[in-house]
Scaffold this active site. Structure first.
Site: not given
Ligand SMILES: NC(=O)c1ccc[n+]([C@@H]2O[C@H](COP(=O)([O-])OP(=O)(O)OC[C@H]3O[C@@H](n4cnc5c(N)ncnc54)[C@H](O)[C@@H]3O)[C@@H](O)[C@H]2O)c1
Length: 278
Positions: A65, A148, A161, A165
């Protein structure tokens, strides 16, 4: 063929899913010698080496974590033990707030959202760097943080959020200053992606994903973006991570953020219905 990351070792938090997993796959395809996935769930990593066409030993999946210094420090030690170095750190693990606005959220809910979301998105990022910066100094490596569209514009999330960011923008700037000249620190501000991105468990948002939000909107008109519709495949967003991670191609770049969001910032006053575009 020489890859952009030939021989490098990457450590990616949240690499078990979504953008982190896509970045891990792309890094292996660019010649990375090893990829360490640090995630609270690593089930999705089982087929990664196979998909990349590399031997399983080149992927090290570790459960942990990002809120735990113990987990992170043990993972960095395990990464160094397996691969001997960390060249690229990608603090990427995060959660979302499902656009919970100030006026749709009670104070008690907002307190719970802020506590959990800031703990993971902001403190988790700082602690990740805290555990790994010495290894990056030793390797002359770099950090590429996941930001983001919400790091620049409204409506990519609610206040929690969006603030989290924006905080990462501050970390890119501050850590680029503190770790120069040994370690470059940059970020990629991605846009809406169809992933498993979850919300805070403390208010029952842990079982929902952003993918479900996009799916619910199927059939509705998409928010207009200059380059594509409102969501895209994570693989499409991996190129800027490769560029910023590459010693050969980004040796003069630090403190920078690449906006990779389909052009949210250049929508101007035009709409899908009319304007002055091609
Ligand atoms: N999906 C979108 O639209 C989007 C847009 C902009 C930015 N993001 C950013 O991209 C990044 C990745 O997100 P994603 O969209 O790939 O989501 P996702 O949920 O597919 O991947 C995120 C991963 O982080 C892990 N995670 C969450 N909390 C955790 C913790 N406390 N300790 C360890 N692991 C943890 C989850 O288990 C997951 O595998 C994030 O920082 C998110 O804010 C996503």
């Amino acid at each position: 063929m020489i890859g952009w990351l030939d021989g490098d070792v990457a450590f990616i938090t949240g690499g078990g899913s979504g953008i982190g997993r896509a970045v891990a796959l792309r890094f292996l395809q660019e010649g990375a010698h090893g990829v360490v996935i640090f995630d609270r769930s690593i089930e999705g990593v089982a087929t990664l080496a196979d998909e990349a066409g590399v031997v399983p030993d080149r992927v090290l999946a570790l459960t942990g974590d990002v809120r735990s210094t113990v987990d992170l420090e043990a993972a960095v030690a395990a990464a160094l033990d397996r691969f001997g170095a960390i060249d690229v750190l990608v603090p990427n693990a995060g959660i979302w707030d499902f656009n919970r606005s100030i006026h749709r959220t009670t104070s008690a809910e907002m307190a719970a959202i802020c506590d959990e979301l800031f703990d993971i998105n902001v403190k988790g990022c700082v602690l990740t760097v805290s555990a790994a910066w010495r290894a990056l100094v030793d390797s002359g490596g770099c950090i590429v943080m996941t930001l983001s569209n919400a790091a620049f514009y409204p409506a990519g999330g609610g206040p929690a959020y969006t603030a989290s960011k924006h905080a990462i923008r501050g970390l890119v700037t501050q850590l680029a200053y503190e770790l120069a000249p040994k370690v470059r620190v940059n970020g990629v501000a991605i846009g809406g992606l169809r992933t498993d991105l979850r919300g805070p468990e403390s208010i029952g948002m842990g079982e929902r994903s952003i993918e479900q939000s996009f799916a619910k909107r199927t059939g509705e008109p998409n928010m207009w973006l200059p380059l594509h519709d409102a969501s895209s495949d994570p693989a499409d967003s991996t190129g800027p991570f490769v560029l910023l991670a590459s010693r050969r191609n980004a040796s003069v770049i630090t403190g920078a953020i690449i906006n990779a969001d389909g052009g949210i910032g250049v929508r101007g006053f035009a709409t899908a219905a009319g304007g002055d575009q091609l």
